[in-house]
Write a protein that holds these residues in place. Sequence first.
Motif, PDB file in Angstrom:
ATOM      1  N   SER A  80       8.099  12.702   8.980  1.00 27.91           N
ATOM      2  CA  SER A  80       7.266  13.114   7.845  1.00 27.91           C
ATOM      3  C   SER A  80       6.798  11.897   7.051  1.00 27.91           C
ATOM      4  O   SER A  80       5.714  11.915   6.468  1.00 27.91           O
ATOM      5  CB  SER A  80       8.024  14.092   6.962  1.00 27.91           C
ATOM      6  N   PHE A  81       7.587  10.811   7.064  1.00 26.11           N
ATOM      7  CA  PHE A  81       7.135   9.591   6.392  1.00 26.11           C
ATOM      8  C   PHE A  81       5.893   9.025   7.082  1.00 26.11           C
ATOM      9  O   PHE A  81       4.970   8.552   6.431  1.00 26.11           O
ATOM     10  CB  PHE A  81       8.246   8.537   6.407  1.00 26.11           C
ATOM     11  N   VAL A  82       5.915   9.075   8.419  1.00 30.06           N
ATOM     12  CA  VAL A  82       4.755   8.568   9.157  1.00 30.06           C
ATOM     13  C   VAL A  82       3.519   9.395   8.798  1.00 30.06           C
ATOM     14  O   VAL A  82       2.436   8.862   8.548  1.00 30.06           O
ATOM     15  CB  VAL A  82       5.018   8.606  10.672  1.00 30.06           C
ATOM     16  N   ILE A  83       3.716  10.721   8.726  1.00 28.75           N
ATOM     17  CA  ILE A  83       2.578  11.588   8.416  1.00 28.75           C
ATOM     18  C   ILE A  83       2.074  11.321   6.999  1.00 28.75           C
ATOM     19  O   ILE A  83       0.878  11.107   6.767  1.00 28.75           O
ATOM     20  CB  ILE A  83       2.981  13.062   8.593  1.00 28.75           C
ATOM     21  N   PHE A  84       3.015  11.301   6.048  1.00 27.37           N
ATOM     22  CA  PHE A  84       2.566  11.111   4.670  1.00 27.37           C
ATOM     23  C   PHE A  84       2.011   9.702   4.446  1.00 27.37           C
ATOM     24  O   PHE A  84       1.106   9.522   3.629  1.00 27.37           O
ATOM     25  CB  PHE A  84       3.696  11.433   3.685  1.00 27.37           C
ATOM     26  N   SER A  85       2.514   8.709   5.174  1.00 25.86           N
ATOM     27  CA  SER A  85       1.905   7.384   5.076  1.00 25.86           C
ATOM     28  C   SER A  85       0.468   7.429   5.563  1.00 25.86           C
ATOM     29  O   SER A  85      -0.411   6.784   4.983  1.00 25.86           O
ATOM     30  CB  SER A  85       2.676   6.363   5.911  1.00 25.86           C
ATOM     31  N   GLY A  86       0.247   8.191   6.629  1.00 29.17           N
ATOM     32  CA  GLY A  86      -1.125   8.324   7.128  1.00 29.17           C
ATOM     33  C   GLY A  86      -2.031   8.951   6.088  1.00 29.17           C
ATOM     34  O   GLY A  86      -3.157   8.509   5.871  1.00 29.17           O
ATOM     35  N   ILE A  87      -1.519   9.998   5.410  1.00 24.88           N
ATOM     36  CA  ILE A  87      -2.323  10.638   4.363  1.00 24.88           C
ATOM     37  C   ILE A  87      -2.555   9.649   3.222  1.00 24.88           C
ATOM     38  O   ILE A  87      -3.671   9.532   2.693  1.00 24.88           O
ATOM     39  CB  ILE A  87      -1.610  11.902   3.852  1.00 24.88           C
ATOM     40  N   ALA A  88      -1.497   8.903   2.860  1.00 21.97           N
ATOM     41  CA  ALA A  88      -1.631   7.933   1.769  1.00 21.97           C
ATOM     42  C   ALA A  88      -2.663   6.870   2.121  1.00 21.97           C
ATOM     43  O   ALA A  88      -3.500   6.496   1.293  1.00 21.97           O
ATOM     44  CB  ALA A  88      -0.278   7.276   1.485  1.00 21.97           C
ATOM     45  N   ILE A  89      -2.630   6.412   3.377  1.00 23.40           N
ATOM     46  CA  ILE A  89      -3.625   5.430   3.810  1.00 23.40           C
ATOM     47  C   ILE A  89      -5.025   6.031   3.673  1.00 23.40           C
ATOM     48  O   ILE A  89      -5.962   5.371   3.232  1.00 23.40           O
ATOM     49  CB  ILE A  89      -3.357   4.979   5.260  1.00 23.40           C
ATOM     50  N   GLY A  90      -5.139   7.320   4.016  1.00 20.95           N
ATOM     51  CA  GLY A  90      -6.437   7.974   3.905  1.00 20.95           C
ATOM     52  C   GLY A  90      -6.946   7.971   2.475  1.00 20.95           C
ATOM     53  O   GLY A  90      -8.097   7.611   2.215  1.00 20.95           O
ATOM     54  N   PHE A  91      -6.082   8.372   1.542  1.00 18.75           N
ATOM     55  CA  PHE A  91      -6.513   8.392   0.139  1.00 18.75           C
ATOM     56  C   PHE A  91      -6.815   6.983  -0.363  1.00 18.75           C
ATOM     57  O   PHE A  91      -7.868   6.712  -0.940  1.00 18.75           O
ATOM     58  CB  PHE A  91      -5.424   9.019  -0.736  1.00 18.75           C
ATOM     59  N   MET A  92      -5.847   6.071  -0.122  1.00 20.33           N
ATOM     60  CA  MET A  92      -6.013   4.726  -0.684  1.00 20.33           C
ATOM     61  C   MET A  92      -7.153   3.975  -0.006  1.00 20.33           C
ATOM     62  O   MET A  92      -7.733   3.078  -0.599  1.00 20.33           O
ATOM     63  CB  MET A  92      -4.696   3.958  -0.557  1.00 20.33           C
ATOM     64  N   GLY A  93      -7.452   4.369   1.233  1.00 23.87           N
ATOM     65  CA  GLY A  93      -8.535   3.712   1.942  1.00 23.87           C
ATOM     66  C   GLY A  93      -9.865   3.815   1.211  1.00 23.87           C
ATOM     67  O   GLY A  93     -10.773   3.005   1.412  1.00 23.87           O
ATOM     68  N   PHE A  94      -9.972   4.826   0.327  1.00 20.64           N
ATOM     69  CA  PHE A  94     -11.198   4.961  -0.450  1.00 20.64           C
ATOM     70  C   PHE A  94     -11.167   4.121  -1.718  1.00 20.64           C
ATOM     71  O   PHE A  94     -12.154   4.071  -2.449  1.00 20.64           O
ATOM     72  CB  PHE A  94     -11.433   6.431  -0.830  1.00 20.64           C
ATOM     73  N   GLY A  95     -10.032   3.476  -2.000  1.00 21.24           N
ATOM     74  CA  GLY A  95      -9.923   2.780  -3.282  1.00 21.24           C
ATOM     75  C   GLY A  95      -9.906   1.275  -3.179  1.00 21.24           C
ATOM     76  O   GLY A  95      -9.507   0.601  -4.131  1.00 21.24           O
ATOM     77  N   VAL A  96     -10.318   0.730  -2.035  1.00 23.68           N
ATOM     78  CA  VAL A  96     -10.189  -0.721  -1.869  1.00 23.68           C
ATOM     79  C   VAL A  96     -11.496  -1.387  -1.431  1.00 23.68           C
ATOM     80  O   VAL A  96     -11.503  -2.575  -1.137  1.00 23.68           O
ATOM     81  CB  VAL A  96      -9.093  -1.054  -0.823  1.00 23.68           C
ATOM     82  N   TRP A  97     -12.608  -0.629  -1.428  1.00 21.67           N
ATOM     83  CA  TRP A  97     -13.805  -1.136  -0.765  1.00 21.67           C
ATOM     84  C   TRP A  97     -14.306  -2.460  -1.336  1.00 21.67           C
ATOM     85  O   TRP A  97     -14.851  -3.289  -0.622  1.00 21.67           O
ATOM     86  CB  TRP A  97     -14.914  -0.078  -0.806  1.00 21.67           C
ATOM     87  N   ALA A  98     -14.116  -2.661  -2.667  1.00 19.50           N
ATOM     88  CA  ALA A  98     -14.748  -3.838  -3.270  1.00 19.50           C
ATOM     89  C   ALA A  98     -14.045  -5.136  -2.901  1.00 19.50           C
ATOM     90  O   ALA A  98     -14.529  -6.211  -3.265  1.00 19.50           O
ATOM     91  CB  ALA A  98     -14.823  -3.675  -4.788  1.00 19.50           C
ATOM     92  N   HIS A  99     -12.910  -5.074  -2.166  1.00 21.24           N
ATOM     93  CA  HIS A  99     -12.310  -6.355  -1.753  1.00 21.24           C
ATOM     94  C   HIS A  99     -13.166  -7.049  -0.697  1.00 21.24           C
ATOM     95  O   HIS A  99     -12.923  -8.212  -0.389  1.00 21.24           O
ATOM     96  CB  HIS A  99     -10.852  -6.193  -1.299  1.00 21.24           C
ATOM     97  N   HIS A 100     -14.156  -6.334  -0.161  1.00 20.21           N
ATOM     98  CA  HIS A 100     -15.122  -7.000   0.720  1.00 20.21           C
ATOM     99  C   HIS A 100     -16.168  -7.745  -0.081  1.00 20.21           C
ATOM    100  O   HIS A 100     -17.014  -8.431   0.473  1.00 20.21           O
ATOM    101  CB  HIS A 100     -15.819  -5.975   1.616  1.00 20.21           C
ATOM    102  N   MET A 101     -16.148  -7.550  -1.418  1.00 18.55           N
ATOM    103  CA  MET A 101     -17.244  -8.041  -2.257  1.00 18.55           C
ATOM    104  C   MET A 101     -16.744  -9.000  -3.329  1.00 18.55           C
ATOM    105  O   MET A 101     -17.385  -9.187  -4.348  1.00 18.55           O
ATOM    106  CB  MET A 101     -17.939  -6.849  -2.936  1.00 18.55           C
ATOM    107  N   PHE A 102     -15.562  -9.604  -3.090  1.00 15.58           N
ATOM    108  CA  PHE A 102     -14.991 -10.475  -4.126  1.00 15.58           C
ATOM    109  C   PHE A 102     -15.910 -11.636  -4.481  1.00 15.58           C
ATOM    110  O   PHE A 102     -15.878 -12.143  -5.597  1.00 15.58           O
ATOM    111  CB  PHE A 102     -13.637 -11.031  -3.659  1.00 15.58           C
ATOM    112  N   THR A 103     -16.735 -12.068  -3.531  1.00 17.82           N
ATOM    113  CA  THR A 103     -17.593 -13.219  -3.832  1.00 17.82           C
ATOM    114  C   THR A 103     -18.945 -12.791  -4.381  1.00 17.82           C
ATOM    115  O   THR A 103     -19.833 -13.620  -4.561  1.00 17.82           O
ATOM    116  CB  THR A 103     -17.837 -14.067  -2.566  1.00 17.82           C
ATOM    117  N   SER A 104     -19.126 -11.470  -4.660  1.00 18.89           N
ATOM    118  CA  SER A 104     -20.434 -11.044  -5.149  1.00 18.89           C
ATOM    119  C   SER A 104     -20.491 -11.034  -6.674  1.00 18.89           C
ATOM    120  O   SER A 104     -21.490 -10.631  -7.251  1.00 18.89           O
ATOM    121  CB  SER A 104     -20.773  -9.652  -4.603  1.00 18.89           C
TER     122      SER A 104
END
Lengths: 198, 620, 98
Positions: B285-309
């Motif tokens: 269940s940890f593996v499953i919930f980690s996957g869900i957590a990655i899914g949610f958090m995956g939407f909250g990190v996009w601007a790290h591709h834009m640190f130099t902008s």
Amino acid sequence: MSIDTLAQEHPGPHDVSHIRKVAMWVFLGSEVLFFGSLITTFLLYRTRIGDGPGAAEIFDIPFTSVSSFILLMSSLTMVMAHHSASRKDWRQMRVWLVATAMLGIVFLSGQVFEFTEFVEEGLTVSTSPFGSSFFVLTGVHGAHVAVGVLLLLATALMSFTGRLRDGEGMNVEIIGLYWHFVDVVWIVIFTVVYLMQV
Amino acid sequence: MLMATMTPTLEAPPAARRGVWGWLTTTDHKKIGILYGSSASVFFVVGGIEALLIRVQLATPNGEFLSADAYNQMFTMHATTMVFLVIMPAAAAFTNYFLPLLIGARDVAFPRLNALSYWVFLFGGLFLTVSFFLGGAPDGGWFGYAPLSTQVPEVVRMDYWALGLIIIGLASLLASVNFITTIFTMRAPGMTLMRMPVFAWMSLVVNFLLLFSLPIITVGLIQVFLDRNIGTLFFDAANGGDPILWQHLFWLFGHPEVYVLILPAMGIVSEVLPTFARKPLFGRSFVIFSGIAIGFMGFGVWAHHMFTSGLGPVAESAFALTTMFIAVPTGVKIFNWLGTIWGGSLRLNTSMLFSLGFIAMFVIGGLSGVTHAAAPADWQQHDTYYVVAHFHYVLVGGAIFGLISGLYYWWPKITGKLLDERLGKWHFWLMMIGFNLTFAPMHILGLNGMPRRTYRYPEGLGFEFWNAIATIGSFLIGVSMLVLFWNFYRTRRRGEIAGPDPWDGRTLEWSISSPPPEHNFDQIPVVEREDDFWHRKYRTAEDGTAIAIEPPPNMEFERDEDIHLPSPSFYPVLAAAGMFLVVMGLVYVPWGLIAVGAGAVTTLWGLFGWSMEPITREEH
Amino acid sequence: MSDTAHAHPTPRDYWLIALILAVITGAEVSVTYIDALDSVVAPLLITMSAAKFAIVVGYFMHLKYEQRIYRNLFLMGIIAAPILFGTVLLTFGVLIGD
């Protein structure tokens, strides 16, 4: 939100109406992000008017209010069509479907008229980022309405053949979800794009 | 299982299901899975050749092999091909083939929509690739930053890119609606969500990521296309537009996309490791919930591709923090996998080796990823080969290794024959060595300051040696792929017959014959616990070891009487062909409008015919 | 599965709901013309628009009467969109007054 509430734990026999409604709601969730991106673009560019006219100069709030009202009322006729379909009153269902489509066409005509006016007053897609984002947002919404009109008319026509009779209530319900959603998007656009910018 | 009003139609009209016509009109999720997989393999060869051309150019200083123009096309198309036409469809192949089997269903929720997804994807891929022969391929990078994507509208290359990605995105979106609906409505009795195999869980997360991220980039791509063709000003900085908006729209999609690429591989590894360690997945269940957590958090990190902008210190700190946090659920999974193999009776066959390779390589890529999370460090690394090294460790060492592990694991189920183990081990070791020779040196090159996306470098900067090593390594990867393709061919000729359960598997697909019958299950299984199939074969002794139940469970069931398979349909491929004509015509407006019209009519014809088709299984 | 669906509204309810929607729309347009309300017009409009949104989704789309799975699927998008796009606009300084 626990996992249990996301879906029933013990799925029963497969119910096609249920399957289709799940699919439609999933799709609409995606559409929220689609229109969200377009509205965000508009909000970013709403004051970037360059040498062209701005929102306060060009919007005709009374006119848009009327066409918004018409689209809003099409949700009433749509839900009536669904109601008739669920009572297997196919004749009434067709009447309400066509009425909904007609209201949609009136709304689209209003949009075409509005666009022509704006172009005459000097706002085009290439006048300013404001113009680009306004026309693309409302235009994409208009395209959604047009697709809805086609679906409504096609369903009304097909119901004459009787071929889809068994699934008819279901089809009307699914198309209804789409239609109401497009109306809901306009509720947001009318407030955010029109009323809040004048 | 399905309360249909029609007579049983298990035996389809034979003429409809054979030969090319059978493949064109198929609505069987297994055949569509095979189509996805074959297409991904072909595009993998295309993308691989592009990569080798890049490496030849960079093998020596002042490379003369490619012109700057050709080089730009190569790196743009290499990335676009590998991301959208290889890893995504390869994952879609496994999802298509195995998701219904894993959850005990006879097909996906909408079989014809499934076929449409595949054909739209295939036509989109062809559309992108034919651009090489029609004036040049896209050359503005796979990220299509404005103004690289919006300038020079008279050269149509980036029109191909924008339109190609729009329709490939449409294909993925339709597929995600289909798979999410399938998971929520088509599970076998007793198959609760928490009893679902981890691969099915990861597919669910991936499809939600696609569902919410694809519409965002679609809007951006429409804006790029309009900027190029009707003079809108979305990304035109000279007239008040803002190219940074494109970066936001792109990475709001682009970062969740990273997890779209890696999560299916994580799901595969979570199936392979328990099977070959003969232990249940540690902390399931940890593996499953980690996957869900990655899914949610995956939407909250996009601007790290834009640190130099120039986002400003507040935004940069916030995104640096979220980026560091997302390493946590990923780290959790690594430890779960290690816990799974700890003390297990390991079988080190090729599939297992690739899964173990996945863990090792993904840890390296994950750690170098964390080093970008700190914004000031990222400013040093941005646009250098260090970043190239990082994402190849997670995408090749991670995603591709995981997918290949799945290929060796599930090949016997799909074809009925085991891939050759000796060749498999050659494949693994050649690829492992070649991969590290290619990409490990790029860390050093990047830290020494070698920039990305430049087609040559001068002598005397210290870049020569490691570039030469990387090129040698890339050809070793190429050789390892030849071994794989030889293995396919050899197995087809004289492979060992696998039988239904060659690995002593844990999940439902191993309970049926290899390859599975068209209707998947003679009787829809009733699931009582996690790894249900394993527990039908084994009971647990007091000391925790598994003891085979005697006599072995009878897996022959009487066939259900009311099995309804989806009828084949010609309309999905017709509608998809119409869409191909539409986008082809849009590139060449105004005279292309004829093709647009013809395409629109064809698509409408397809959709109309579709809706008028006789009632099939999905309709009842 | 239809037993989970409660009694749906009657046509009379639908007309009543439409009337409420019409009244709110009228109020929305009116407040933009009242100069005295200028300082609170934005929150007023957003509240009224959200109310219309909720009424259409809840009653016309039957979300209020149906299985929770539909609501939860839709809510994911409804919650994600303002957070994501709000953040984007914040990085441009749009929502904090420009």
